[in-house]
Design a protein around this motif. Structure first.
Motif, PDB file in Angstrom:
ATOM      1  N   MET A 165       0.789  -1.038  -0.102  1.00 58.29           N
ATOM      2  CA  MET A 165       0.009  -0.015  -0.062  1.00 58.29           C
ATOM      3  C   MET A 165       0.767   1.178  -0.130  1.00 58.29           C
ATOM      4  O   MET A 165       1.729   1.562   1.075  1.00 58.29           O
ATOM      5  CB  MET A 165      -0.762  -0.149   1.243  1.00 58.29           C
ATOM      6  CG  MET A 165      -2.264   1.061   0.969  1.00 58.29           C
ATOM      7  SD  MET A 165      -3.255   0.404  -0.251  1.00 58.29           S
ATOM      8  CE  MET A 165      -4.361  -0.748   1.009  1.00 58.29           C
ATOM      9  N   SER A 166       0.952   1.915  -1.152  1.00 61.37           N
ATOM     10  CA  SER A 166       1.554   3.083  -1.221  1.00 61.37           C
ATOM     11  C   SER A 166       0.399   4.337  -1.068  1.00 61.37           C
ATOM     12  O   SER A 166      -0.369   4.332  -0.394  1.00 61.37           O
ATOM     13  CB  SER A 166       2.348   3.147  -2.618  1.00 61.37           C
ATOM     14  OG  SER A 166       3.221   4.610  -2.569  1.00 61.37           O
ATOM     15  N   SER A 167       0.812   5.527  -1.792  1.00 63.09           N
ATOM     16  CA  SER A 167       0.009   6.530  -1.640  1.00 63.09           C
ATOM     17  C   SER A 167       0.575   7.350  -3.001  1.00 63.09           C
ATOM     18  O   SER A 167       1.474   7.399  -3.250  1.00 63.09           O
ATOM     19  CB  SER A 167       0.148   7.342  -0.326  1.00 63.09           C
ATOM     20  OG  SER A 167      -0.521   8.677  -0.281  1.00 63.09           O
ATOM     21  N   ASP A 168      -0.546   8.405  -3.139  1.00 61.21           N
ATOM     22  CA  ASP A 168      -0.376   9.319  -4.432  1.00 61.21           C
ATOM     23  C   ASP A 168       0.707  10.433  -3.662  1.00 61.21           C
ATOM     24  O   ASP A 168       1.156  11.223  -4.400  1.00 61.21           O
ATOM     25  CB  ASP A 168      -1.481   9.912  -4.926  1.00 61.21           C
ATOM     26  CG  ASP A 168      -2.488  10.736  -4.111  1.00 61.21           C
ATOM     27  OD1 ASP A 168      -2.027  11.010  -2.819  1.00 61.21           O
ATOM     28  OD2 ASP A 168      -3.407  11.460  -4.453  1.00 61.21           O
ATOM     29  N   GLN A 169       0.727  10.505  -2.265  1.00 64.14           N
ATOM     30  CA  GLN A 169       1.688  11.490  -1.504  1.00 64.14           C
ATOM     31  C   GLN A 169       2.943  10.900  -1.719  1.00 64.14           C
ATOM     32  O   GLN A 169       3.950  11.775  -1.594  1.00 64.14           O
ATOM     33  CB  GLN A 169       1.098  11.698  -0.466  1.00 64.14           C
ATOM     34  CG  GLN A 169       0.228  12.465   0.073  1.00 64.14           C
ATOM     35  CD  GLN A 169      -0.167  13.026   1.431  1.00 64.14           C
ATOM     36  OE1 GLN A 169       0.642  13.234   2.200  1.00 64.14           O
ATOM     37  NE2 GLN A 169      -1.524  13.266   1.686  1.00 64.14           N
ATOM     38  N   GLY A 170       3.111  10.117  -2.365  1.00 64.22           N
ATOM     39  CA  GLY A 170       4.506   9.455  -2.641  1.00 64.22           C
ATOM     40  C   GLY A 170       5.041   9.874  -3.996  1.00 64.22           C
ATOM     41  O   GLY A 170       6.252   9.618  -4.392  1.00 64.22           O
ATOM     42  N   LEU A 187       3.343  14.732  -8.575  1.00 61.57           N
ATOM     43  CA  LEU A 187       2.111  15.304  -8.091  1.00 61.57           C
ATOM     44  C   LEU A 187       2.186  16.208  -7.106  1.00 61.57           C
ATOM     45  O   LEU A 187       1.366  16.654  -6.572  1.00 61.57           O
ATOM     46  CB  LEU A 187       1.054  14.192  -7.845  1.00 61.57           C
ATOM     47  CG  LEU A 187       0.605  13.327  -8.781  1.00 61.57           C
ATOM     48  CD1 LEU A 187      -0.436  12.147  -8.338  1.00 61.57           C
ATOM     49  CD2 LEU A 187       0.030  13.908  -9.851  1.00 61.57           C
ATOM     50  N   ASN A 188       3.576  16.201  -6.250  1.00 63.37           N
ATOM     51  CA  ASN A 188       3.674  17.167  -5.211  1.00 63.37           C
ATOM     52  C   ASN A 188       3.726  18.679  -5.588  1.00 63.37           C
ATOM     53  O   ASN A 188       4.979  19.040  -5.706  1.00 63.37           O
ATOM     54  CB  ASN A 188       4.827  16.656  -4.339  1.00 63.37           C
ATOM     55  CG  ASN A 188       4.988  17.575  -2.922  1.00 63.37           C
ATOM     56  OD1 ASN A 188       4.244  18.255  -2.752  1.00 63.37           O
ATOM     57  ND2 ASN A 188       6.035  17.279  -2.450  1.00 63.37           N
ATOM     58  N   THR A 189       2.498  19.435  -5.832  1.00 68.47           N
ATOM     59  CA  THR A 189       2.611  20.592  -6.083  1.00 68.47           C
ATOM     60  C   THR A 189       2.153  21.711  -4.986  1.00 68.47           C
ATOM     61  O   THR A 189       2.229  22.941  -5.056  1.00 68.47           O
ATOM     62  CB  THR A 189       1.688  20.819  -7.352  1.00 68.47           C
ATOM     63  OG1 THR A 189       0.265  20.688  -7.324  1.00 68.47           O
ATOM     64  CG2 THR A 189       1.971  19.922  -8.600  1.00 68.47           C
ATOM     65  N   GLN A 206      -5.962   3.383 -12.261  1.00 67.16           N
ATOM     66  CA  GLN A 206      -5.376   4.193 -13.273  1.00 67.16           C
ATOM     67  C   GLN A 206      -3.958   4.426 -12.484  1.00 67.16           C
ATOM     68  O   GLN A 206      -3.562   4.365 -11.499  1.00 67.16           O
ATOM     69  CB  GLN A 206      -5.939   5.598 -12.911  1.00 67.16           C
ATOM     70  CG  GLN A 206      -7.378   5.501 -13.504  1.00 67.16           C
ATOM     71  CD  GLN A 206      -7.587   5.026 -15.016  1.00 67.16           C
ATOM     72  OE1 GLN A 206      -7.004   5.566 -15.780  1.00 67.16           O
ATOM     73  NE2 GLN A 206      -8.243   3.997 -15.050  1.00 67.16           N
ATOM     74  N   ALA A 207      -2.955   4.501 -13.766  1.00 61.39           N
ATOM     75  CA  ALA A 207      -1.752   4.744 -13.309  1.00 61.39           C
ATOM     76  C   ALA A 207      -1.341   5.897 -12.413  1.00 61.39           C
ATOM     77  O   ALA A 207      -1.878   6.867 -12.625  1.00 61.39           O
ATOM     78  CB  ALA A 207      -0.840   4.778 -14.680  1.00 61.39           C
ATOM     79  N   VAL A 208      -0.611   5.995 -11.458  1.00 58.33           N
ATOM     80  CA  VAL A 208       0.083   7.074 -10.785  1.00 58.33           C
ATOM     81  C   VAL A 208       1.375   7.793 -11.096  1.00 58.33           C
ATOM     82  O   VAL A 208       2.119   6.856 -11.220  1.00 58.33           O
ATOM     83  CB  VAL A 208      -0.146   6.707  -9.083  1.00 58.33           C
ATOM     84  CG1 VAL A 208       0.416   7.831  -8.380  1.00 58.33           C
ATOM     85  CG2 VAL A 208      -1.458   6.272  -8.632  1.00 58.33           C
ATOM     86  N   PRO A 209       1.344   8.775 -11.364  1.00 61.90           N
ATOM     87  CA  PRO A 209       2.933   9.418 -11.800  1.00 61.90           C
ATOM     88  C   PRO A 209       3.821   9.110 -10.918  1.00 61.90           C
ATOM     89  O   PRO A 209       3.645   9.168  -9.634  1.00 61.90           O
ATOM     90  CB  PRO A 209       2.492  10.878 -12.145  1.00 61.90           C
ATOM     91  CG  PRO A 209       1.152  10.878 -12.150  1.00 61.90           C
ATOM     92  CD  PRO A 209       0.485  10.173 -11.310  1.00 61.90           C
ATOM     93  N   TRP A 210       4.998   8.774 -11.197  1.00 60.18           N
ATOM     94  CA  TRP A 210       6.196   8.549 -10.300  1.00 60.18           C
ATOM     95  C   TRP A 210       6.498  10.132  -9.673  1.00 60.18           C
ATOM     96  O   TRP A 210       6.993   9.980  -8.552  1.00 60.18           O
ATOM     97  CB  TRP A 210       7.261   7.959 -10.841  1.00 60.18           C
ATOM     98  CG  TRP A 210       6.968   6.448 -11.277  1.00 60.18           C
ATOM     99  CD1 TRP A 210       6.581   5.998 -12.393  1.00 60.18           C
ATOM    100  CD2 TRP A 210       6.975   5.464 -10.352  1.00 60.18           C
ATOM    101  NE1 TRP A 210       6.381   4.645 -12.281  1.00 60.18           N
ATOM    102  CE2 TRP A 210       6.623   4.378 -11.267  1.00 60.18           C
ATOM    103  CE3 TRP A 210       7.337   5.194  -9.018  1.00 60.18           C
ATOM    104  CZ2 TRP A 210       6.624   3.000 -10.546  1.00 60.18           C
ATOM    105  CZ3 TRP A 210       7.324   3.904  -8.567  1.00 60.18           C
ATOM    106  CH2 TRP A 210       7.018   2.687  -9.487  1.00 60.18           C
TER     107      TRP A 210
END
Length: 231
Positions: free
Chosen positions: A135-140, A144-146, A227-231
């Protein structure tokens, strides 16, 4: 008659997302092994009582390497179709310069190092066509960290993603599916009361995404909607 039921090991299944995932795989007809920390009674124990013997519970403090090894030994005769590690902590929203060294170490060990130790140790139990997920997170996601914020938690999940990517590169010939899953912003102790999703809204999508990737080797970073999450 050959028992064709699949088996999932869910590390960190005592509550919220992990407990929900255990319940979902039981609903899907799987056998489930779930881990809890210590010997306290949890929601997973309540679930086991109504599982008809399809859910078994193991004790694991995954920040203790010797406990990971002991779990591997106890499960040596089991075959896993899915190994999924669900564990993360946060220690508040501090700018990184204000984070105490011991807090930094605690979060990194729990969120990044320990899940990878579990993967490395328990991988041999997973069938060649099986799945290993965390389990990861889009905060990783760096892309996306804008907005910033949650510096330490974000860094720990980015570290986890990088470590998993290194693992995938070192094991490029492995036929297992490797997954990093973003469950969305979920109303848990970690996500907070203002999050968009309930566990019941997130977890069926997480399970469907895991199942949708079965048989697809390599590493995939996906959200609960597939859906793919950007690295």
């Amino acid at each position: 008659m050959i028992d064709t039921r699949k088996t999932a090991l869910i590390v960190g299944a005592s509550r919220t997302l992990g407990l929900g995932l255990a319940a979902e795989y039981l609903r899907l007809g799987w056998d489930v092994i779930g881990t809890v920390r210590g010997s306290r009674h949890t929601g997973l124990h309540d679930l086991a009582e109504v599982s008809g013997g399809r859910l078994t519970i193991e004790s694991l403090e995954m920040t203790e390497p010797e406990q990971i090894s002991a779990l591997r030994d106890r499960l040596a005769q089991r075959t896993l179709d899915l190994l999924f590690v669900n564990a993360a902590i946060t220690r508040g929203d501090l700018p990184i310069g204000e984070v105490p060294t011991d807090m930094f170490a605690e979060v990194m060990i729990t969120n990044a190092l320990s899940p990878m130790r579990v993967v490395e140790s328990l991988r041999p139990l997973v069938v060649p066509t099986g799945t290993i997920g965390i389990m990861s997170s889009d905060q990783g996601s760096i892309a996306l960290n804008t907005e910033g914020g949650q510096d330490l938690y974000r860094a720990s999940k980015s570290a986890l993603n990088q470590l998993m990517r290194s693992y995938a590169a070192r094991n490029a010939e492995d036929t297992r599916t490797l997954l990093l899953i973003d469950p969305g912003w979920v109303r848990t102790e970690l996500g907070g009361p203002d999050a968009d999703l309930s566990v019941e809204e997130s977890i069926p999508g997480v399970a469907a995404t895991i199942e949708g990737q079965r048989g697809k080797p390599g590493l995939h970073f996906l959200d609960y909607q597939g859906q793919a999450v950007p690295w």
